[in-house]
Design a protein around this motif. Structure first.
Motif, short mmCIF file in Angstrom:
data_model
loop_
_atom_site.label_atom_id
_atom_site.label_comp_id
_atom_site.label_asym_id
_atom_site.label_seq_id
_atom_site.Cartn_x
_atom_site.Cartn_y
_atom_site.Cartn_z
N GLU A 22 0.83 -1.21 0.00
CA GLU A 22 0.00 0.00 0.00
C GLU A 22 0.86 1.26 0.00
O GLU A 22 0.57 2.22 -0.72
CB GLU A 22 -0.93 -0.01 1.22
N ILE A 23 1.91 1.25 0.80
CA ILE A 23 2.82 2.40 0.83
C ILE A 23 3.53 2.55 -0.51
O ILE A 23 3.70 3.67 -1.01
CB ILE A 23 3.83 2.26 1.99
N ILE A 24 3.92 1.45 -1.11
CA ILE A 24 4.57 1.49 -2.42
C ILE A 24 3.62 2.06 -3.46
O ILE A 24 4.01 2.90 -4.28
CB ILE A 24 5.07 0.08 -2.82
N LYS A 25 2.36 1.65 -3.41
CA LYS A 25 1.37 2.14 -4.38
C LYS A 25 1.16 3.64 -4.24
O LYS A 25 1.22 4.39 -5.23
CB LYS A 25 0.04 1.39 -4.17
N TYR A 26 0.92 4.11 -3.02
CA TYR A 26 0.67 5.54 -2.81
C TYR A 26 1.94 6.38 -2.98
O TYR A 26 1.89 7.49 -3.51
CB TYR A 26 0.05 5.79 -1.44
N GLY A 27 3.07 5.84 -2.54
CA GLY A 27 4.32 6.57 -2.69
C GLY A 27 4.72 6.77 -4.14
O GLY A 27 5.17 7.85 -4.54
N SER A 28 4.52 5.74 -4.96
CA SER A 28 4.86 5.89 -6.37
C SER A 28 3.89 6.83 -7.07
O SER A 28 4.28 7.56 -7.99
CB SER A 28 4.91 4.53 -7.06
N ALA A 29 2.64 6.86 -6.64
CA ALA A 29 1.69 7.82 -7.21
C ALA A 29 2.09 9.25 -6.84
O ALA A 29 2.00 10.17 -7.67
CB ALA A 29 0.28 7.52 -6.73
N LEU A 30 2.55 9.44 -5.61
CA LEU A 30 2.98 10.78 -5.18
C LEU A 30 4.22 11.24 -5.93
O LEU A 30 4.36 12.43 -6.24
CB LEU A 30 3.23 10.80 -3.68
N LEU A 31 5.12 10.31 -6.22
CA LEU A 31 6.32 10.70 -6.96
C LEU A 31 5.99 11.15 -8.38
O LEU A 31 6.74 11.93 -8.96
CB LEU A 31 7.33 9.55 -6.98
N LEU A 32 4.90 10.66 -8.93
CA LEU A 32 4.49 11.11 -10.27
C LEU A 32 4.05 12.57 -10.28
O LEU A 32 4.12 13.24 -11.31
CB LEU A 32 3.39 10.21 -10.82
N PHE A 33 3.62 13.08 -9.13
CA PHE A 33 3.26 14.50 -9.05
C PHE A 33 4.47 15.41 -9.21
O PHE A 33 4.33 16.61 -9.42
CB PHE A 33 2.54 14.81 -7.73
N SER A 34 5.66 14.85 -9.11
CA SER A 34 6.88 15.64 -9.28
C SER A 34 6.95 16.26 -10.67
O SER A 34 7.57 17.31 -10.85
CB SER A 34 8.11 14.76 -9.06
N PHE A 35 6.31 15.62 -11.66
CA PHE A 35 6.29 16.20 -13.00
C PHE A 35 5.61 17.56 -13.00
O PHE A 35 5.96 18.44 -13.79
CB PHE A 35 5.57 15.28 -13.99
N LEU A 36 4.64 17.74 -12.14
CA LEU A 36 3.95 19.02 -12.05
C LEU A 36 4.65 20.01 -11.13
O LEU A 36 4.70 21.20 -11.40
CB LEU A 36 2.51 18.81 -11.56
N LEU A 37 5.18 19.50 -10.02
CA LEU A 37 5.71 20.38 -8.99
C LEU A 37 7.11 20.91 -9.28
O LEU A 37 7.38 22.09 -9.07
CB LEU A 37 5.72 19.64 -7.64
#
Length: 102
Positions: free
Chosen positions: A69-84
């Motif tokens: 679960e942490i891997i799933k949510y953590g990898s999704a959060l890292l994808l927001f780096s493209f915007l930030l």
């Protein structure tokens, strides 16, 4: 992630010094061109770093935890780096460049 941020800040600091010299020499057009050139380079380097981070996001997170679960949510959060990260670089580069005008 921190490496990407540090690269952007380093480019901004170097740009601040160069633009400060140009503004002091009354070369405003060259200073403006330098800011835009540094902005393009910085965003390119940042996007390259974020791409590498995004490609290896799951193995990186798996080094830290075994929880799916942490891997799933953590990898999704890292994808927001493209915007930030490009926005952060834009802000830092222009902020440091404007500080030379004080």
């Amino acid at each position: 992630m921190m490496i990407v941020i540090i690269l952007g800040i380093s480019i901004a600091r170097g740009n601040q010094i160069i633009v400060g010299h140009m503004v002091g020499a009354q070369e405003q057009t060259k200073a403006y061109t330098q800011v835009l050139q540094s902005l393009r380079r910085s965003i390119g380097i940042t996007l390259t770093g974020v791409c590498l981070l995004s490609l290896f996001r799951v193995p990186i997170i798996e080094l830290l935890t075994d929880s799916t679960e942490i891997i799933k949510y953590g990898s999704a959060l890292l994808l927001f780096s493209f915007l930030l990260e490009p926005g952060r670089n834009f802000n830092v580069i222009l902020e440091k460049s404007l500080q030379t005008l004080r």
